[in-house]
Design a protein around this motif. Structure first.
Motif, PDB file in Angstrom:
ATOM      1  N   LEU A   1       0.831  -1.202   0.000  1.00  0.00           N
ATOM      2  CA  LEU A   1       0.000   0.000   0.000  1.00  0.00           C
ATOM      3  C   LEU A   1       0.872   1.261   0.000  1.00  0.00           C
ATOM      4  O   LEU A   1       0.593   2.224  -0.723  1.00  0.00           O
ATOM      5  CB  LEU A   1      -0.921  -0.008   1.220  1.00  0.00           C
ATOM      6  CG  LEU A   1      -1.890   1.172   1.354  1.00  0.00           C
ATOM      7  CD1 LEU A   1      -2.845   1.196   0.168  1.00  0.00           C
ATOM      8  CD2 LEU A   1      -2.663   1.075   2.665  1.00  0.00           C
ATOM      9  N   TYR A   2       1.936   1.230   0.793  1.00  0.00           N
ATOM     10  CA  TYR A   2       2.827   2.394   0.863  1.00  0.00           C
ATOM     11  C   TYR A   2       3.530   2.634  -0.465  1.00  0.00           C
ATOM     12  O   TYR A   2       3.637   3.772  -0.925  1.00  0.00           O
ATOM     13  CB  TYR A   2       3.866   2.185   1.965  1.00  0.00           C
ATOM     14  CG  TYR A   2       4.929   3.259   1.988  1.00  0.00           C
ATOM     15  CD1 TYR A   2       4.672   4.515   2.531  1.00  0.00           C
ATOM     16  CD2 TYR A   2       6.179   3.030   1.431  1.00  0.00           C
ATOM     17  CE1 TYR A   2       5.635   5.513   2.533  1.00  0.00           C
ATOM     18  CE2 TYR A   2       7.150   4.018   1.428  1.00  0.00           C
ATOM     19  CZ  TYR A   2       6.873   5.254   1.982  1.00  0.00           C
ATOM     20  OH  TYR A   2       7.835   6.235   1.967  1.00  0.00           O
ATOM     21  N   LEU A   3       4.006   1.554  -1.088  1.00  0.00           N
ATOM     22  CA  LEU A   3       4.701   1.698  -2.370  1.00  0.00           C
ATOM     23  C   LEU A   3       3.772   2.279  -3.438  1.00  0.00           C
ATOM     24  O   LEU A   3       4.162   3.150  -4.218  1.00  0.00           O
ATOM     25  CB  LEU A   3       5.252   0.350  -2.829  1.00  0.00           C
ATOM     26  CG  LEU A   3       6.357  -0.272  -1.979  1.00  0.00           C
ATOM     27  CD1 LEU A   3       6.750  -1.630  -2.516  1.00  0.00           C
ATOM     28  CD2 LEU A   3       7.568   0.650  -1.923  1.00  0.00           C
ATOM     29  N   ALA A   4       2.542   1.780  -3.487  1.00  0.00           N
ATOM     30  CA  ALA A   4       1.584   2.282  -4.483  1.00  0.00           C
ATOM     31  C   ALA A   4       1.236   3.735  -4.212  1.00  0.00           C
ATOM     32  O   ALA A   4       1.130   4.547  -5.133  1.00  0.00           O
ATOM     33  CB  ALA A   4       0.332   1.414  -4.471  1.00  0.00           C
TER      34      ALA A   4
ATOM     35  N   ALA B   1      -1.512   9.851 -16.571  1.00  0.00           N
ATOM     36  CA  ALA B   1      -2.836   9.480 -16.072  1.00  0.00           C
ATOM     37  C   ALA B   1      -2.972   7.959 -15.971  1.00  0.00           C
ATOM     38  O   ALA B   1      -3.538   7.435 -14.994  1.00  0.00           O
ATOM     39  CB  ALA B   1      -3.920  10.049 -16.986  1.00  0.00           C
ATOM     40  N   ARG B   2      -2.423   7.235 -16.941  1.00  0.00           N
ATOM     41  CA  ARG B   2      -2.506   5.774 -16.908  1.00  0.00           C
ATOM     42  C   ARG B   2      -1.656   5.204 -15.780  1.00  0.00           C
ATOM     43  O   ARG B   2      -2.058   4.249 -15.104  1.00  0.00           O
ATOM     44  CB  ARG B   2      -2.056   5.208 -18.260  1.00  0.00           C
ATOM     45  CG  ARG B   2      -3.061   5.486 -19.378  1.00  0.00           C
ATOM     46  CD  ARG B   2      -2.567   4.971 -20.718  1.00  0.00           C
ATOM     47  NE  ARG B   2      -3.576   5.165 -21.757  1.00  0.00           N
ATOM     48  CZ  ARG B   2      -3.373   4.908 -23.037  1.00  0.00           C
ATOM     49  NH1 ARG B   2      -2.199   4.432 -23.445  1.00  0.00           N
ATOM     50  NH2 ARG B   2      -4.343   5.118 -23.922  1.00  0.00           N
ATOM     51  N   HIS B   3      -0.474   5.799 -15.570  1.00  0.00           N
ATOM     52  CA  HIS B   3       0.370   5.334 -14.467  1.00  0.00           C
ATOM     53  C   HIS B   3      -0.301   5.609 -13.123  1.00  0.00           C
ATOM     54  O   HIS B   3      -0.207   4.795 -12.195  1.00  0.00           O
ATOM     55  CB  HIS B   3       1.739   6.026 -14.534  1.00  0.00           C
ATOM     56  CG  HIS B   3       2.689   5.397 -15.489  1.00  0.00           C
ATOM     57  ND1 HIS B   3       2.720   5.736 -16.821  1.00  0.00           N
ATOM     58  CD2 HIS B   3       3.638   4.437 -15.330  1.00  0.00           C
ATOM     59  CE1 HIS B   3       3.649   5.031 -17.437  1.00  0.00           C
ATOM     60  NE2 HIS B   3       4.226   4.227 -16.550  1.00  0.00           N
TER      61      HIS B   3
ATOM     62  N   LYS C   1      -5.094   1.365  -8.560  1.00  0.00           N
ATOM     63  CA  LYS C   1      -5.577  -0.018  -8.578  1.00  0.00           C
ATOM     64  C   LYS C   1      -4.750  -0.901  -7.648  1.00  0.00           C
ATOM     65  O   LYS C   1      -5.283  -1.815  -6.998  1.00  0.00           O
ATOM     66  CB  LYS C   1      -5.531  -0.563 -10.006  1.00  0.00           C
ATOM     67  CG  LYS C   1      -6.579   0.054 -10.922  1.00  0.00           C
ATOM     68  CD  LYS C   1      -6.488  -0.505 -12.331  1.00  0.00           C
ATOM     69  CE  LYS C   1      -7.547   0.142 -13.225  1.00  0.00           C
ATOM     70  NZ  LYS C   1      -7.456  -0.367 -14.622  1.00  0.00           N
ATOM     71  N   LEU C   2      -3.447  -0.628  -7.578  1.00  0.00           N
ATOM     72  CA  LEU C   2      -2.600  -1.383  -6.648  1.00  0.00           C
ATOM     73  C   LEU C   2      -3.013  -1.125  -5.203  1.00  0.00           C
ATOM     74  O   LEU C   2      -3.048  -2.049  -4.375  1.00  0.00           O
ATOM     75  CB  LEU C   2      -1.131  -1.000  -6.850  1.00  0.00           C
ATOM     76  CG  LEU C   2      -0.433  -1.572  -8.084  1.00  0.00           C
ATOM     77  CD1 LEU C   2       0.969  -0.992  -8.217  1.00  0.00           C
ATOM     78  CD2 LEU C   2      -0.367  -3.100  -7.995  1.00  0.00           C
ATOM     79  N   MET C   3      -3.346   0.138  -4.901  1.00  0.00           N
ATOM     80  CA  MET C   3      -3.809   0.446  -3.549  1.00  0.00           C
ATOM     81  C   MET C   3      -5.119  -0.255  -3.250  1.00  0.00           C
ATOM     82  O   MET C   3      -5.338  -0.767  -2.146  1.00  0.00           O
ATOM     83  CB  MET C   3      -3.957   1.966  -3.392  1.00  0.00           C
ATOM     84  CG  MET C   3      -2.634   2.716  -3.263  1.00  0.00           C
ATOM     85  SD  MET C   3      -2.827   4.465  -2.822  1.00  0.00           S
ATOM     86  CE  MET C   3      -3.310   5.151  -4.401  1.00  0.00           C
ATOM     87  N   GLN C   4      -6.010  -0.295  -4.229  1.00  0.00           N
ATOM     88  CA  GLN C   4      -7.291  -0.980  -4.034  1.00  0.00           C
ATOM     89  C   GLN C   4      -7.074  -2.477  -3.833  1.00  0.00           C
ATOM     90  O   GLN C   4      -7.731  -3.108  -2.989  1.00  0.00           O
ATOM     91  CB  GLN C   4      -8.197  -0.731  -5.242  1.00  0.00           C
ATOM     92  CG  GLN C   4      -8.646   0.719  -5.388  1.00  0.00           C
ATOM     93  CD  GLN C   4      -9.390   0.976  -6.683  1.00  0.00           C
ATOM     94  OE1 GLN C   4      -9.317   0.185  -7.624  1.00  0.00           O
ATOM     95  NE2 GLN C   4     -10.112   2.088  -6.732  1.00  0.00           N
TER      96      GLN C   4
END
Length: 247
Positions: free
Chosen positions: A5-8, A219-221, A227-230
């Motif tokens: 979560l932190y990395l994202a 915007a895509r990045h 999505k990674l956080m989700q």
């Protein structure tokens, strides 16, 4: 899960900063003499057991692109641009010497040469003062001459020379006011190799098409990091449910 979560989150924050920088450049695509801002990132490994292959982003430097913009011939004698690398000196609002490539001038009521944003243009021997009722000519070396428009004497009289400098790209930084200054805080010395083109203006060096493509990529990045956080949040919820069942 917390680490993912932190990395994202960290990645999303820096992509958002990069998007903001690109938007700032795009907003100045028609600003004469504007030099595009650049944000550079680097990857650092995550320190800790069990994660030697993981990396996160950190901001490395905030720089600028000093490549020359295209020269637009205007035919206006009050316009000028620099033909090669370098800057001309102006007095910043705080009274310090600063540097810009946004050419063109106006004369105030006292005959002082100022940029169109109102900053006094610095001469090698002091302020550039033009006598009233005079036509101004700017030579390639930055010399400023005044030609009387009335009276019998119409001979040009040199009133000074614009201070032209070239301290080098690594020696300067761009402030929030868009002006350049030396990192050392010292005043740059005049450079006779910097030349002036009269009757022209230098356009912004921002490529509008490239900036638009970059904004789409940013915007895509950003969406990917969200999505990674989700995903991290969903995984954490499932792990909590499993632990509850086993308890």
């Amino acid at each position: 899960m917390d680490r993912m979560l932190y990395l994202a989150m960290n990645g999303a924050k820096h992509v958002e900063w990069q998007q903001s920088t690109t938007a700032q450049n795009l907003a100045n695509v028609h600003t004469n003499g504007y030099k595009a801002d650049q944000v550079v990132f680097r990857a650092l490994p995550v320190v800790g057991d069990g994660s030697p292959t993981r990396v996160y982003q950190v901001d490395n430097t905030v720089g600028h692109d000093l490549s020359q913009g295209s020269l637009q011939q205007t035919g206006n004698e009050s316009d000028f641009a620099l033909a090669n690398d370098g800057f001309f000196a102006v007095t910043a609002p705080d009274g310090t010497e600063a540097y810009t490539r946004d050419g063109g001038y106006v004369l105030d009521e006292a005959g002082t040469m100022r940029t169109r944003s109102g900053l006094p243009i610095i001469g090698e021997a002091g302020p550039l003062q033009v006598p009233p009722n005079s036509r101004v000519l700017i030579a390639k070396d930055g010399s400023v001459s005044a030609v009387p428009t009335d009276g019998g004497d119409r001979n040009p009289q040199e009133v000074g020379r614009i201070k032209l400098v070239n301290p080098g790209a690594r020696a300067v930084y761009k402030g929030e006011d868009g002006l350049f200054r030396q990192h050392s805080g010292a005043v740059a010395v005049a450079d006779p190799d910097v030349k002036v083109v009269s009757g022209a203006l230098e356009a912004s060096n921002v490529n509008a098409v490239e900036s638009l493509v970059q904004m789409i990529s940013h915007a895509r990045h950003y969406d990917l990091h969200v999505k990674l956080m989700q995903t991290a949040d969903q995984n954490a919820q499932r792990a909590t449910q499993l632990l509850s069942l086993n308890a």
